[in-house]
Design a protein around this motif. Structure first.
Motif, PDB file in Angstrom:
ATOM      1  N   GLN A 181      -1.694   2.247  18.055  1.00 44.60           N
ATOM      2  CA  GLN A 181      -2.352   3.259  18.882  1.00 44.60           C
ATOM      3  C   GLN A 181      -1.326   4.206  19.505  1.00 44.60           C
ATOM      4  O   GLN A 181      -1.529   5.414  19.520  1.00 44.60           O
ATOM      5  CB  GLN A 181      -3.183   2.588  19.993  1.00 44.60           C
ATOM      6  CG  GLN A 181      -4.417   1.862  19.495  1.00 44.60           C
ATOM      7  CD  GLN A 181      -5.503   2.826  19.010  1.00 44.60           C
ATOM      8  OE1 GLN A 181      -5.552   3.985  19.405  1.00 44.60           O
ATOM      9  NE2 GLN A 181      -6.362   2.350  18.130  1.00 44.60           N
ATOM     10  N   ILE A 182      -0.240   3.636  20.020  1.00 41.71           N
ATOM     11  CA  ILE A 182       0.781   4.467  20.662  1.00 41.71           C
ATOM     12  C   ILE A 182       1.338   5.479  19.655  1.00 41.71           C
ATOM     13  O   ILE A 182       1.394   6.677  19.914  1.00 41.71           O
ATOM     14  CB  ILE A 182       1.914   3.597  21.248  1.00 41.71           C
ATOM     15  CG1 ILE A 182       1.395   2.790  22.436  1.00 41.71           C
ATOM     16  CG2 ILE A 182       3.104   4.458  21.668  1.00 41.71           C
ATOM     17  CD1 ILE A 182       2.360   1.735  22.951  1.00 41.71           C
ATOM     18  N   LEU A 200      -2.396   9.590  24.472  1.00 34.30           N
ATOM     19  CA  LEU A 200      -1.309   8.614  24.590  1.00 34.30           C
ATOM     20  C   LEU A 200      -1.262   8.048  26.004  1.00 34.30           C
ATOM     21  O   LEU A 200      -1.252   6.829  26.205  1.00 34.30           O
ATOM     22  CB  LEU A 200       0.030   9.296  24.246  1.00 34.30           C
ATOM     23  CG  LEU A 200       1.286   8.494  24.510  1.00 34.30           C
ATOM     24  CD1 LEU A 200       1.389   7.323  23.534  1.00 34.30           C
ATOM     25  CD2 LEU A 200       2.529   9.362  24.417  1.00 34.30           C
ATOM     26  N   PHE A 217      -4.489   6.082  26.859  1.00 34.31           N
ATOM     27  CA  PHE A 217      -4.478   4.741  26.245  1.00 34.31           C
ATOM     28  C   PHE A 217      -3.547   3.811  27.011  1.00 34.31           C
ATOM     29  O   PHE A 217      -3.914   2.689  27.360  1.00 34.31           O
ATOM     30  CB  PHE A 217      -4.044   4.836  24.775  1.00 34.31           C
ATOM     31  CG  PHE A 217      -3.821   3.488  24.133  1.00 34.31           C
ATOM     32  CD1 PHE A 217      -4.892   2.725  23.702  1.00 34.31           C
ATOM     33  CD2 PHE A 217      -2.545   2.977  23.995  1.00 34.31           C
ATOM     34  CE1 PHE A 217      -4.692   1.468  23.129  1.00 34.31           C
ATOM     35  CE2 PHE A 217      -2.330   1.724  23.421  1.00 34.31           C
ATOM     36  CZ  PHE A 217      -3.419   0.973  22.986  1.00 34.31           C
ATOM     37  N   GLU A 262      -1.760  -3.639  17.195  1.00 36.77           N
ATOM     38  CA  GLU A 262      -2.717  -2.597  17.543  1.00 36.77           C
ATOM     39  C   GLU A 262      -2.183  -1.707  18.665  1.00 36.77           C
ATOM     40  O   GLU A 262      -2.366  -0.487  18.646  1.00 36.77           O
ATOM     41  CB  GLU A 262      -4.068  -3.220  17.937  1.00 36.77           C
ATOM     42  CG  GLU A 262      -5.195  -2.220  18.138  1.00 36.77           C
ATOM     43  CD  GLU A 262      -5.487  -1.339  16.909  1.00 36.77           C
ATOM     44  OE1 GLU A 262      -5.147  -1.747  15.784  1.00 36.77           O
ATOM     45  OE2 GLU A 262      -6.045  -0.236  17.096  1.00 36.77           O
ATOM     46  N   ALA A 263      -1.495  -2.314  19.642  1.00 32.81           N
ATOM     47  CA  ALA A 263      -0.919  -1.522  20.738  1.00 32.81           C
ATOM     48  C   ALA A 263       0.069  -0.502  20.164  1.00 32.81           C
ATOM     49  O   ALA A 263      -0.008   0.689  20.474  1.00 32.81           O
ATOM     50  CB  ALA A 263      -0.214  -2.439  21.745  1.00 32.81           C
ATOM     51  N   ARG A 314      -4.818   3.041  30.684  1.00 31.10           N
ATOM     52  CA  ARG A 314      -6.003   2.177  30.715  1.00 31.10           C
ATOM     53  C   ARG A 314      -5.693   0.754  30.262  1.00 31.10           C
ATOM     54  O   ARG A 314      -6.428  -0.183  30.564  1.00 31.10           O
ATOM     55  CB  ARG A 314      -7.124   2.786  29.867  1.00 31.10           C
ATOM     56  CG  ARG A 314      -7.797   3.970  30.600  1.00 31.10           C
ATOM     57  CD  ARG A 314      -8.658   4.790  29.679  1.00 31.10           C
ATOM     58  NE  ARG A 314      -9.738   4.033  29.060  1.00 31.10           N
ATOM     59  CZ  ARG A 314     -10.946   3.861  29.602  1.00 31.10           C
ATOM     60  NH1 ARG A 314     -11.224   4.394  30.753  1.00 31.10           N
ATOM     61  NH2 ARG A 314     -11.862   3.181  28.974  1.00 31.10           N
ATOM     62  N   ASN A 315      -4.591   0.590  29.523  1.00 30.59           N
ATOM     63  CA  ASN A 315      -4.200  -0.737  29.071  1.00 30.59           C
ATOM     64  C   ASN A 315      -3.210  -1.428  30.003  1.00 30.59           C
ATOM     65  O   ASN A 315      -2.787  -2.548  29.753  1.00 30.59           O
ATOM     66  CB  ASN A 315      -3.616  -0.675  27.656  1.00 30.59           C
ATOM     67  CG  ASN A 315      -4.692  -0.832  26.598  1.00 30.59           C
ATOM     68  OD1 ASN A 315      -5.139  -1.932  26.321  1.00 30.59           O
ATOM     69  ND2 ASN A 315      -5.136   0.288  26.041  1.00 30.59           N
ATOM     70  N   LEU A 316      -2.792  -0.705  31.069  1.00 34.49           N
ATOM     71  CA  LEU A 316      -1.815  -1.296  31.984  1.00 34.49           C
ATOM     72  C   LEU A 316      -2.407  -1.644  33.344  1.00 34.49           C
ATOM     73  O   LEU A 316      -1.826  -2.409  34.103  1.00 34.49           O
ATOM     74  CB  LEU A 316      -0.643  -0.323  32.197  1.00 34.49           C
ATOM     75  CG  LEU A 316       0.249  -0.058  30.980  1.00 34.49           C
ATOM     76  CD1 LEU A 316       1.239   1.064  31.287  1.00 34.49           C
ATOM     77  CD2 LEU A 316       0.990  -1.321  30.566  1.00 34.49           C
ATOM     78  N   VAL A 357       1.646  -3.802  27.713  1.00 32.73           N
ATOM     79  CA  VAL A 357       0.239  -3.738  27.295  1.00 32.73           C
ATOM     80  C   VAL A 357      -0.219  -5.110  26.792  1.00 32.73           C
ATOM     81  O   VAL A 357      -1.291  -5.608  27.174  1.00 32.73           O
ATOM     82  CB  VAL A 357       0.016  -2.652  26.218  1.00 32.73           C
ATOM     83  CG1 VAL A 357      -1.352  -2.795  25.560  1.00 32.73           C
ATOM     84  CG2 VAL A 357       0.171  -1.263  26.822  1.00 32.73           C
ATOM     85  N   PRO A 393      -9.270  -0.207  26.542  1.00 29.75           N
ATOM     86  CA  PRO A 393      -8.374  -1.364  26.719  1.00 29.75           C
ATOM     87  C   PRO A 393      -8.531  -2.334  25.544  1.00 29.75           C
ATOM     88  O   PRO A 393      -9.652  -2.593  25.098  1.00 29.75           O
ATOM     89  CB  PRO A 393      -8.856  -1.984  28.033  1.00 29.75           C
ATOM     90  CG  PRO A 393      -9.472  -0.848  28.788  1.00 29.75           C
ATOM     91  CD  PRO A 393     -10.087   0.035  27.730  1.00 29.75           C
ATOM     92  N   LEU A 394      -7.397  -2.860  25.052  1.00 34.47           N
ATOM     93  CA  LEU A 394      -7.428  -3.641  23.811  1.00 34.47           C
ATOM     94  C   LEU A 394      -8.295  -4.884  23.898  1.00 34.47           C
ATOM     95  O   LEU A 394      -8.882  -5.297  22.909  1.00 34.47           O
ATOM     96  CB  LEU A 394      -6.002  -4.019  23.397  1.00 34.47           C
ATOM     97  CG  LEU A 394      -5.117  -2.855  22.945  1.00 34.47           C
ATOM     98  CD1 LEU A 394      -3.775  -3.374  22.470  1.00 34.47           C
ATOM     99  CD2 LEU A 394      -5.796  -2.058  21.835  1.00 34.47           C
ATOM    100  N   THR A 433      -8.044   5.314  19.933  1.00 37.99           N
ATOM    101  CA  THR A 433      -8.945   4.956  21.014  1.00 37.99           C
ATOM    102  C   THR A 433      -8.189   4.998  22.332  1.00 37.99           C
ATOM    103  O   THR A 433      -6.962   5.033  22.344  1.00 37.99           O
ATOM    104  CB  THR A 433      -9.522   3.542  20.803  1.00 37.99           C
ATOM    105  OG1 THR A 433     -10.419   3.240  21.862  1.00 37.99           O
ATOM    106  CG2 THR A 433      -8.414   2.501  20.803  1.00 37.99           C
TER     107      THR A 433
END
Lengths: 287, 111
Positions: free
Chosen positions: A136-137, B4, B7, A132-133, B10-12, A197, A115-116, A112
């Motif tokens: 995903q990475i 990568l 993701f 999960e972070a 968007r998470n930072l 993250v 955002p987590l 995905t």
């Protein structure tokens, strides 16, 4: 040869370092045989990695321990036999063909870019966010691996300060070498990004450690043993010794180990990724 | 590899919807990506002394090697929808790294 380990890397030096890390030995304790010289090829096309076989020197145990500080050696010994066996098994499987264990760790799915905090349930724990972070990475990187949450070391009570340790498991040496990187650089990047993250998505500053097949644990054993050995050399010769350049967490281990000796001083010199620890005597040796 | 960076970015950032990642090049030898983020989020994907950007490039490189590629590239731009007024000082101020001690105060205490 008993306890032999094979490893590969971009250069012979890289391959040797990988092998030493896996054996938990220092360079002067092993015999090194170069199996394959690296060749660049057109990268990705016909490129060959360097490949070495490394085995512990016979009769090493008979060498007299210089001073009562020999427990670092015991440390390394504790670690080696089982390790070496594991590595042998892995290498044997590896030799039988990449395809054979390609399915052992499946491709990571359900990738995905969400955002987590939108993805995970509201009551998800820090651990769930961190796993999960990382999942995903690794998945986005196309890595076949599993993630294991390590228990705190035995004898240590779990408390607020206990760091969360995520250990990446893989039985493919190429994958592992890539995830660790030169001097642990890739592992450090994974750890930094997982931490950022998790902090951003949970609002909590938890310290998460990312390891790969216990590389950090092994490296720490190695560094401890090396630090004590170097300290003995400095005691004998009286001359300071400058160690190879190391990242901050590794220099810290050297400083901490040698701070306990009382008679040895340590200092970091150099800048950036060329920073090195200098080990010297605290005061001149009396005749 | 696009996923990568998407993701991670968007998470930072504070504004995930402003994140866009495009492939400038993707073939058997190289992947070059362009990352656009909101003006105010630039510092978060670059980091102090480029630490975050460097870490993202390191992961891209590992992933590329796994695919037999030789080169990677990651360009970072501020969101094109915003006014084009690059201001480097602002970028640094906007960025606060969660894991470091509080940044040195901009003004001296005696002020």
């Amino acid at each position: 040869m008993e306890g032999a380990v094979e490893a590969s890397g971009k250069s012979i030096e890289d391959a040797i370092l990988q092998a030493l890390a896996r054996l938990g030995r220092n360079r002067d304790e092993v015999e090194i045989q170069v199996l394959q010289e690296p060749s660049r090829g057109t990268r990705g096309m016909g490129a060959r990695e360097a490949r070495v076989r490394v085995y512990p020197k016979a009769g090493r145990a008979a060498r007299p321990a210089p001073e009562p500080l020999a427990d670092a050696d015991d440390y390394a010994d504790d670690y080696t036999p089982e390790d070496a066996r594991d590595e042998e098994t892995l290498d044997a499987e590896y030799a039988e063909g990449y395809e054979a264990d390609a399915d052992a760790y499946p491709v990571i799915e359900e990738l995905t870019i969400t955002p987590l905090r939108e993805l995970l349930p509201e009551d998800a724990s820090i651990e769930e966010f961190a796993v999960e972070a990382l999942r995903q990475i690794l998945g986005h990187m196309g890595v076949r691996a599993a993630i294991e949450v390590n228990e705190p070391p035995e004898g240590e009570e779990e408390n607020e300060d206990t760091p969360l340790i995520l250990n990446i498991r893989s039985d493919d040496q190429t994958t592992l070498s890539l995830l660790i990187g030169r001097r642990g650089e890739t592992l450090a990047s994974l750890q930094l990004l997982v931490n950022l993250v998790v902090s951003k998505q949970t609002g909590h500053r938890e310290h998460v450690i990312v390891d790969a097949e216990d590389y950090r644990v092994r490296r720490e054993h190695n560094l401890r043993s090396m630090a004590l050995r170097v300290a003995n050399q400095v005691r004998r010769s009286g001359h300071p010794i400058t160690l190879e350049a190391m990242p901050p967490n590794e220099r810290r281990i050297i400083h901490m180990v040698l701070a306990e000796t009382g008679d040895i001083a340590t200092e970091s010199t150099g800048e950036g990724d060329q920073r090195r620890v200098v080990v010297s005597l605290k005061r001149p040796v009396r005749a | 590899m696009q996923g990568l960076i998407e993701f991670l970015a968007r998470n930072l950032v504070d504004t995930p919807d402003a994140v866009a990642v495009r492939q400038l090049r993707d073939d058997r030898y190289a992947t070059i990506l362009r990352l656009d983020v909101d003006n105010d989020d630039l510092g978060k994907v670059i980091g102090r002394q480029g630490r975050v950007a460097k870490a993202m490039r390191t992961l891209m490189r590992a992933s590329a090697t796994l695919q037999g590629k030789r080169h990677i590239g990651l360009e970072i731009h501020e969101d094109m929808r915003q006014e084009q007024q690059p201001d480097q000082d602002q970028d640094q101020e906007a960025y606060q790294e969660p894991h470091d001690e509080a940044p040195a105060p901009e003004q001296s205490p005696e002020a």
